[in-house]
Design a protein around this motif. Structure first.
Motif, PDB file in Angstrom:
ATOM      1  N   LYS A 266       0.823  -1.220   0.000  1.00 13.30           N
ATOM      2  CA  LYS A 266       0.000   0.000   0.000  1.00 13.30           C
ATOM      3  C   LYS A 266       0.857   1.270   0.000  1.00 13.30           C
ATOM      4  O   LYS A 266       0.603   2.200  -0.757  1.00 13.30           O
ATOM      5  CB  LYS A 266      -0.940   0.014   1.218  1.00 13.30           C
ATOM      6  CG  LYS A 266      -1.919  -1.148   1.260  1.00 13.30           C
ATOM      7  CD  LYS A 266      -2.763  -1.129   2.505  1.00 13.30           C
ATOM      8  CE  LYS A 266      -1.996  -1.268   3.797  1.00 13.30           C
ATOM      9  NZ  LYS A 266      -1.231  -2.534   3.942  1.00 13.30           N
ATOM     10  N   THR A 267       1.874   1.270   0.879  1.00 17.13           N
ATOM     11  CA  THR A 267       2.731   2.458   0.981  1.00 17.13           C
ATOM     12  C   THR A 267       3.519   2.661  -0.310  1.00 17.13           C
ATOM     13  O   THR A 267       3.568   3.766  -0.857  1.00 17.13           O
ATOM     14  CB  THR A 267       3.689   2.294   2.185  1.00 17.13           C
ATOM     15  OG1 THR A 267       2.890   2.139   3.376  1.00 17.13           O
ATOM     16  CG2 THR A 267       4.599   3.492   2.347  1.00 17.13           C
ATOM     17  N   THR A 268       4.101   1.594  -0.821  1.00 20.07           N
ATOM     18  CA  THR A 268       4.968   1.683  -2.002  1.00 20.07           C
ATOM     19  C   THR A 268       4.163   1.939  -3.276  1.00 20.07           C
ATOM     20  O   THR A 268       4.491   2.837  -4.062  1.00 20.07           O
ATOM     21  CB  THR A 268       5.744   0.342  -2.152  1.00 20.07           C
ATOM     22  OG1 THR A 268       6.235  -0.049  -0.888  1.00 20.07           O
ATOM     23  CG2 THR A 268       6.881   0.476  -3.143  1.00 20.07           C
TER      24      THR A 268
ATOM     25  N   VAL B 219      -0.198  10.680   0.922  1.00 23.16           N
ATOM     26  CA  VAL B 219       0.069  10.550   2.366  1.00 23.16           C
ATOM     27  C   VAL B 219      -0.127   9.100   2.787  1.00 23.16           C
ATOM     28  O   VAL B 219      -0.876   8.346   2.174  1.00 23.16           O
ATOM     29  CB  VAL B 219      -0.828  11.448   3.253  1.00 23.16           C
ATOM     30  CG1 VAL B 219      -0.534  12.924   3.047  1.00 23.16           C
ATOM     31  CG2 VAL B 219      -2.303  11.153   3.080  1.00 23.16           C
ATOM     32  N   ASP B 220       0.579   8.754   3.827  1.00 22.76           N
ATOM     33  CA  ASP B 220       0.454   7.434   4.437  1.00 22.76           C
ATOM     34  C   ASP B 220       0.022   7.677   5.882  1.00 22.76           C
ATOM     35  O   ASP B 220       0.688   8.421   6.608  1.00 22.76           O
ATOM     36  CB  ASP B 220       1.825   6.743   4.383  1.00 22.76           C
ATOM     37  CG  ASP B 220       1.763   5.329   4.919  1.00 22.76           C
ATOM     38  OD1 ASP B 220       2.005   4.398   4.167  1.00 22.76           O
ATOM     39  OD2 ASP B 220       1.451   5.158   6.117  1.00 22.76           O
ATOM     40  N   THR B 221      -1.084   7.080   6.270  1.00 21.54           N
ATOM     41  CA  THR B 221      -1.600   7.371   7.625  1.00 21.54           C
ATOM     42  C   THR B 221      -0.593   6.966   8.708  1.00 21.54           C
ATOM     43  O   THR B 221      -0.458   7.665   9.716  1.00 21.54           O
ATOM     44  CB  THR B 221      -2.969   6.694   7.864  1.00 21.54           C
ATOM     45  OG1 THR B 221      -2.862   5.286   7.619  1.00 21.54           O
ATOM     46  CG2 THR B 221      -4.038   7.291   6.955  1.00 21.54           C
ATOM     47  N   ASP B 222       0.138   5.886   8.481  1.00 21.12           N
ATOM     48  CA  ASP B 222       1.153   5.481   9.476  1.00 21.12           C
ATOM     49  C   ASP B 222       2.255   6.530   9.602  1.00 21.12           C
ATOM     50  O   ASP B 222       2.745   6.790  10.706  1.00 21.12           O
ATOM     51  CB  ASP B 222       1.789   4.137   9.087  1.00 21.12           C
ATOM     52  CG  ASP B 222       0.907   2.949   9.441  1.00 21.12           C
ATOM     53  OD1 ASP B 222       0.007   3.105  10.288  1.00 21.12           O
ATOM     54  OD2 ASP B 222       1.121   1.870   8.862  1.00 21.12           O
ATOM     55  N   GLU B 223       2.629   7.134   8.469  1.00 17.86           N
ATOM     56  CA  GLU B 223       3.684   8.166   8.527  1.00 17.86           C
ATOM     57  C   GLU B 223       3.196   9.375   9.309  1.00 17.86           C
ATOM     58  O   GLU B 223       3.951   9.981  10.084  1.00 17.86           O
ATOM     59  CB  GLU B 223       4.111   8.574   7.104  1.00 17.86           C
ATOM     60  CG  GLU B 223       5.038   7.562   6.465  1.00 17.86           C
ATOM     61  CD  GLU B 223       5.345   7.860   4.991  1.00 17.86           C
ATOM     62  OE1 GLU B 223       5.127   9.000   4.542  1.00 17.86           O
ATOM     63  OE2 GLU B 223       5.778   6.916   4.308  1.00 17.86           O
TER      64      GLU B 223
ATOM     65  N   ALA C 194      -2.380   5.997   1.510  1.00 15.27           N
ATOM     66  CA  ALA C 194      -2.113   4.617   1.925  1.00 15.27           C
ATOM     67  C   ALA C 194      -2.478   4.541   3.400  1.00 15.27           C
ATOM     68  O   ALA C 194      -2.043   5.374   4.198  1.00 15.27           O
ATOM     69  CB  ALA C 194      -0.640   4.272   1.716  1.00 15.27           C
ATOM     70  N   THR C 195      -3.293   3.569   3.747  1.00 11.99           N
ATOM     71  CA  THR C 195      -3.639   3.371   5.160  1.00 11.99           C
ATOM     72  C   THR C 195      -2.849   2.190   5.697  1.00 11.99           C
ATOM     73  O   THR C 195      -2.197   1.472   4.943  1.00 11.99           O
ATOM     74  CB  THR C 195      -5.141   3.060   5.321  1.00 11.99           C
ATOM     75  OG1 THR C 195      -5.390   1.771   4.746  1.00 11.99           O
ATOM     76  CG2 THR C 195      -6.006   4.121   4.663  1.00 11.99           C
ATOM     77  N   GLY C 196      -2.949   1.964   6.988  1.00 12.45           N
ATOM     78  CA  GLY C 196      -2.483   0.705   7.549  1.00 12.45           C
ATOM     79  C   GLY C 196      -3.519  -0.364   7.230  1.00 12.45           C
ATOM     80  O   GLY C 196      -4.697  -0.052   7.009  1.00 12.45           O
TER      81      GLY C 196
END
Ligand SMILES: Nc1ncnc2c1ncn2[C@@H]1O[C@H](COP(=O)(O)OP(=O)(O)O)[C@@H](O)[C@H]1O
Ligand SMILES: O=C(O)C1=C[C@@H](OP(=O)(O)O)[C@@H](O)[C@H](O)C1
Ligand SMILES: [Mg+2]
Length: 170
Positions: free
Chosen positions: A6-8, A22-26, A68-70
């Motif tokens: 998801k992130t990549t 954006v990535d929610t974990d970041e 991107a979410t977790g």
């Protein structure tokens, strides 16, 4: 699911679309000043889920944004109303591929106990009915690069935007 990319792939997709990413974990890492593992260890999963929902509630309001979410975002019912602000893509990868990718990774607290393969299978089995609520399912194999996957997602999106049965008759 964790490790599907998801992130990549989300980042590659944003680049192709000319969107921000954006990535929610970041974001969680930035606002808490802790790694995801530290948040789980010091505050617990329930607290992590609350922060995740708060972050999702903010970012889902933006347009021209790939998020991107977790992988656990599907677990909270209220997250679905936020997710549905956009088009939800499910990256579906076999546990074999996930365990290969994540075997040397210690950044996912839910996978740090027990046998990795069986942990992945258990979690995936629990979440499969939730992931299947996504707008678009994309099957991930070891053959495609993140860029190739992003291209395929872009190719498949029009099919879910224009379901023939929902188009007005001409
Ligand atoms: N299409 C791909 N091909 C090869 N490796 C990939 C691909 N997508 C992701 N990866 C790798 O797999 C791991 C997990 O990817 P990541 O984007 O962090 O997944 P997620 O955000 O879904 O947990 C990372 O090491 C990443 O570099
Ligand atoms: O599936 C989950 O419950 C989680 C997935 C992780 O993100 P990735 O899916 O990006 O690995 C991260 O949010 C946290 O470790 C919990
Ligand atoms: Mg991720």
């Amino acid at each position: 699911m964790m490790g599907t990319g998801k992130t990549t792939v989300g980042r590659a997709l944003a680049t192709k679309l000319g969107y921000r990413f954006v990535d929610t974990d970041e974001i969680i890492t930035q606002v808490t000043q802790q790694s995801i593992s530290e948040v789980f260890a010091t505050s617990g999963e329930a607290a992590f889920r609350q922060i995740e929902t708060q972050v999702l509630a903010k970012v889902c309001a933006y347009t021209h944004l790939a998020i991107a979410t977790g992988g656990g975002v599907v677990l909270q019912r209220e997250n679905w109303s936020y997710l549905h602000h956009g088009l939800i893509v499910w990256l579906d990868a076999p546990t074999e591929l996930l365990s290969t990718r994540l075997s040397a990774d210690d950044t996912r607290p839910l996978l740090q106990t027990g046998d990795l393969r069986s942990q992945l299978e258990t979690i995936l089995q629990q979440r499969q009915p939730l992931y299947s609520q996504a707008d678009l399912r994309v099957v991930v194999t070891s053959e495609e690069t993140p860029e190739q996957l992003a291209t395929r997602i872009l190719q498949e999106i029009p099919q879910v935007l224009k379901q023939p049965s929902t188009l007005p008759q001409s």
